[in-house]
Design a protein around this motif. Structure first.
Motif, PDB file in Angstrom:
ATOM      1  N   GLU A 182     114.228  28.124  18.026  1.00  0.00           N
ATOM      2  CA  GLU A 182     112.860  28.371  17.457  1.00  0.00           C
ATOM      3  C   GLU A 182     112.527  27.099  16.347  1.00  0.00           C
ATOM      4  O   GLU A 182     113.448  26.605  15.991  1.00  0.00           O
ATOM      5  N   GLY A 225     109.364  25.443  13.298  1.00  0.00           N
ATOM      6  CA  GLY A 225     108.382  26.021  12.514  1.00  0.00           C
ATOM      7  C   GLY A 225     108.132  25.167  11.198  1.00  0.00           C
ATOM      8  O   GLY A 225     108.868  24.128  11.001  1.00  0.00           O
ATOM      9  N   SER A 226     107.501  25.720  10.115  1.00  0.00           N
ATOM     10  CA  SER A 226     107.019  25.151   9.110  1.00  0.00           C
ATOM     11  C   SER A 226     108.444  24.608   8.302  1.00  0.00           C
ATOM     12  O   SER A 226     109.406  25.065   8.488  1.00  0.00           O
ATOM     13  N   THR A 235     111.939  23.379   9.864  1.00  0.00           N
ATOM     14  CA  THR A 235     112.837  24.465  10.303  1.00  0.00           C
ATOM     15  C   THR A 235     113.005  24.539  11.896  1.00  0.00           C
ATOM     16  O   THR A 235     112.231  24.706  12.549  1.00  0.00           O
ATOM     17  N   THR A 264     116.787  23.712   7.761  1.00  0.00           N
ATOM     18  CA  THR A 264     115.417  23.600   7.076  1.00  0.00           C
ATOM     19  C   THR A 264     115.187  22.484   6.056  1.00  0.00           C
ATOM     20  O   THR A 264     116.247  22.362   5.272  1.00  0.00           O
ATOM     21  N   SER A 308     103.823  30.478   6.046  1.00  0.00           N
ATOM     22  CA  SER A 308     104.663  29.449   6.947  1.00  0.00           C
ATOM     23  C   SER A 308     104.388  30.070   8.349  1.00  0.00           C
ATOM     24  O   SER A 308     104.445  31.298   8.473  1.00  0.00           O
ATOM     25  N   TYR A 353     106.361  29.955  12.493  1.00  0.00           N
ATOM     26  CA  TYR A 353     107.306  29.763  13.476  1.00  0.00           C
ATOM     27  C   TYR A 353     106.970  30.448  14.865  1.00  0.00           C
ATOM     28  O   TYR A 353     106.339  31.490  15.220  1.00  0.00           O
TER      29      TYR A 353
END
Length: 659
Positions: free
Chosen positions: A189, A191-192, A195, A220, A650, A652
């Motif tokens: 995974e 994302g924001s 991370t 992160t 956020s 993900y």
């Protein structure tokens, strides 16, 4: 399978199921299955069984016979919500409040019914994980949720079963167990906030044993620990690597040996506290500090069943080693090291018998011995100490079931401590079921004890001096409640009133800790609701009202009066797609700030906030799933602890593979 003479079918199933469970985990963990299979009858014979708990009492107990307030979170619910940290799931439990001092990876406290964070006893696979070097508290910041199969939260004083620290309640966490065949899976995974996280596992099992091994990672770049609202801009990162292995061997249904080991390594950027002239009190500011942590949890146990499962014996040994190094400015400069170790030996013996001609009664008698040694080493630029505390607890519990409607339990514990006075704690519960109306009436009473931590006794820093004269905190608590099935089983609701009193509460005073005179009081109401109006749609909701005050009548900090949550889950496209909406509300609350010399503190107000999270997944094939989630959908700007930053909106996305 062998026969169970003079034992009803339901009771036979409970005995058999408890035996199977003990092979995989410990007498302190819960079952994760809702069915059992009779090996002699083949694959077609499936016996439906009631859901049971071995946290609520020392012996396995069907949930509908438990007299205490208890909440279960399943692994399926964690996966529906795409939960990454166990603490986030606990926000949905009635009576529970979660506080994180900043973004992901920062110190995370969990309080039950207004008790302190170090008055919550935490177990992972039967291992007591409260850190002796961290105020006998468990920091939930590093506990990832990938390998968690079940969480049970038992509320109210439970020291009669679990000793010191179980004043507010017990959180029991059960990891996954290997299933028949061989499975390999993984998740990735991103994302924001830069991370990236993921996991990989392999597991398997057969009639004679099972195993699972997994590895998890979380990275992160984060946001500033010290709130950007205070002018702080430096991002603070977090790293977590966790490996886990668990297995059992059962040559027959009467004996088994099981073991588990878990290791977590973390690195966490930190910010420091300083005096803020613009505010007239202290608060966090950007700084070049970090903490490196290593946590090792392990347990080995053996179970023996005799007299056709009427006598169960379990013996085990647990060992934990939790170490944190704090560094300042230069990563090579270590300012302090705190290391807490716990060694625990335990033995439990349980007898099951019945008197069908006398009140159609079922009897369960359990005796247990729990011997623990807490070892703490502290080494800092201010002081150093090396201390150990040895405690032995003797426990007895009797559970009586009458007419398949009333279940009562009574427990008593005697603790022998080499530093503090010996303590006696008790507990009693009752549950009465009215089958015709789908009603369960329940109530419980218990006493609790919380021994001072080694830091409170002997710690020394530039702003703190330990107090070796501290006495243990003592508590009494009771609750009454009703669980009700509605609309032909379409919905269930529960309501509980609780009342707790704590004497000799340990609190800060100047630059030390003291026992506060008088009695601190906490009472409130917990409400839970689960509705399934149609098969693919489930709605769960909870609400807690808490009124917590110290002996002077002042409102306890970080105890919001109102906390609520709603979780809505919908499956569609033949269960290949899933959407989950979670809403968590935390009401207004108080917090403390200090003057420049940490000799005086002031109470300030923190505003209420609402967090909205949205998650969705789709099974592309039987072995591949894509998913995504958005946290803090409303981009709420809030404080859980004054001055510490929180993450805004956020997003993900990731993929899961299973073979």
């Amino acid at each position: 399978m062998s026969s169970f003479p003079n034992c009803p079918a339901g009771r036979r199933s409970l005995f058999r199921r408890a035996s199977v469970l003990a092979a995989a985990v410990s007498p302190l963990v819960l079952s994760t299955a809702a069915f059992a299979q009779d090996a002699d009858l083949g694959d077609a014979a499936v016996i439906a069984l009631p859901e049971i708990s071995v946290t609520a009492n020392l012996a396995p107990t069907a949930l509908d016979k438990v007299g205490s307030a208890i909440t279960v979170i399943t692994g399926e619910e964690l996966r529906e919500q795409e939960t990454r940290f166990v603490s986030d799931a606990l926000r949905q439990v009635p009576g529970v409040s979660v506080y994180r001092t900043g973004p992901a990876g920062q110190l995370t406290q969990v309080r039950i019914r207004g008790a302190e964070g170090n008055q919550t006893k935490v177990y992972i696979d039967g291992i007591p994980v409260n850190d002796p070097a961290f105020g006998s508290e468990f920091d939930f910041s590093s506990l990832l949720a990938d390998d968690i199969e079940r969480i049970e939260v038992l509320r109210g004083p439970q020291s009669a079963l679990y000793g010191s620290d179980a004043v507010g309640g017990v959180i029991n966490i059960v990891t996954r167990t290997g299933e028949p065949g061989t499975q390999v899976g993984g998740r990735l995974e991103g994302g924001s906030f830069g991370t990236v996280n993921g996991s990989a596992s392999v597991s398997g099992g057969n009639a004679y044993g099972n195993f699972i091994a997994s590895a998890m990672g979380f990275k992160t770049d984060g946001v500033s620990v010290a709130s950007e609202n205070l002018g702080n801009t430096e991002k603070d990162s977090y790293r977590n690597g966790t490996v886990f292995a668990k297995g059992s061997v059962a040559p027959n249904e009467y004996i088994d040996v099981s073991g588990v080991v878990r290791y977590t390594g973390t690195r966490t950027d930190l910010d420091s506290e300083a005096y803020l002239p613009a505010y007239g009190h202290t608060g966090p500011i950007d700084s070049l500090q970090d903490a490196v942590g290593e946590d090792l949890y392990s347990r080995l146990q053996a179970r023996l069943s005799l007299f056709d499962h009427h006598w169960e014996q379990t013996a085990g040994i647990s060992y934990t080693d939790q170490k944190t190094k704090y560094r300042d400015l230069d990563p090579t400069v270590v300012t302090s090291i705190y290391q807490g170790k716990k060694r625990r030996l335990d033995y439990q013996s349980t007898f099951f018998f019945e008197t069908p001609n006398v009140a159609d009664a079922e009897h369960t008698l359990t005796v247990a011995v729990q011997d623990e040694e807490d070892m703490v080493t502290s080494d800092s630029i201010y002081s150093s100490f090396d201390r150990s505390i040895h405690t032995t607890g003797l426990v007895g519990e009797y559970q009586l079931g009458l007419f398949d409607a009333l279940t009562v339990t009574g427990s008593v514990r005697q603790d022998f401590n080499e530093i503090f006075e010996d303590s006696t704690t008790v507990r009693a519960t009752a549950a009465y079921r009215i089958e015709q109306t789908g009603t369960k009436l329940r109530g419980s009473y218990g006493t609790g004890v919380k021994n001072p931590s080694t830091f409170e006794l002997y710690g020394y820093t530039n702003t703190y001096r330990g107090n070796p004269d501290l006495k243990p905190e003592e508590a009494t608590g009771w609750d009454v409640g009703v669980d009700q099935t509605l609309f032909g089983g379409m919905a269930t609701a529960d309501v509980t009133y609780f009342n707790q009193r704590i004497t000799d509460l340990i609190t800060g005073s100047g630059q030390t800790s003291v026992n506060m005179p008088g009695t601190s009081k906490v009472d409130g109401v917990e409400v839970g609701l689960s509705v399934t109006p149609i098969d693919p749609l489930t709605v769960r909701a909870s609400y807690t009202y808490t009124d917590g005050r110290d002996s002077t009548g002042a409102e306890l900090i970080r105890r919001p009066r109102n906390v609520a949550s709603v979780d809505i889950n919908y499956r569609f496209l033949d269960d290949r797609a899933n959407v989950n909406l979670g809403i968590d509300y935390n009401g207004a609350q108080k917090d403390w700030v200090y003057n420049a010399f940490y000799t005086q503190r002031t109470v300030i107000d923190l505003d209420a906030y609402t967090l909205v999270n949205l998650a969705a997944s789709y099974d592309v094939t039987e072995t591949a799933q894509i998913y995504g989630r958005v946290n803090n959908l409303l981009n709420e700007d809030y404080y859980e602890v004054w001055g510490y930053g929180t993450e805004g909106i956020s997003a993900y996305a990731g993929v899961k593979l299973t073979f």
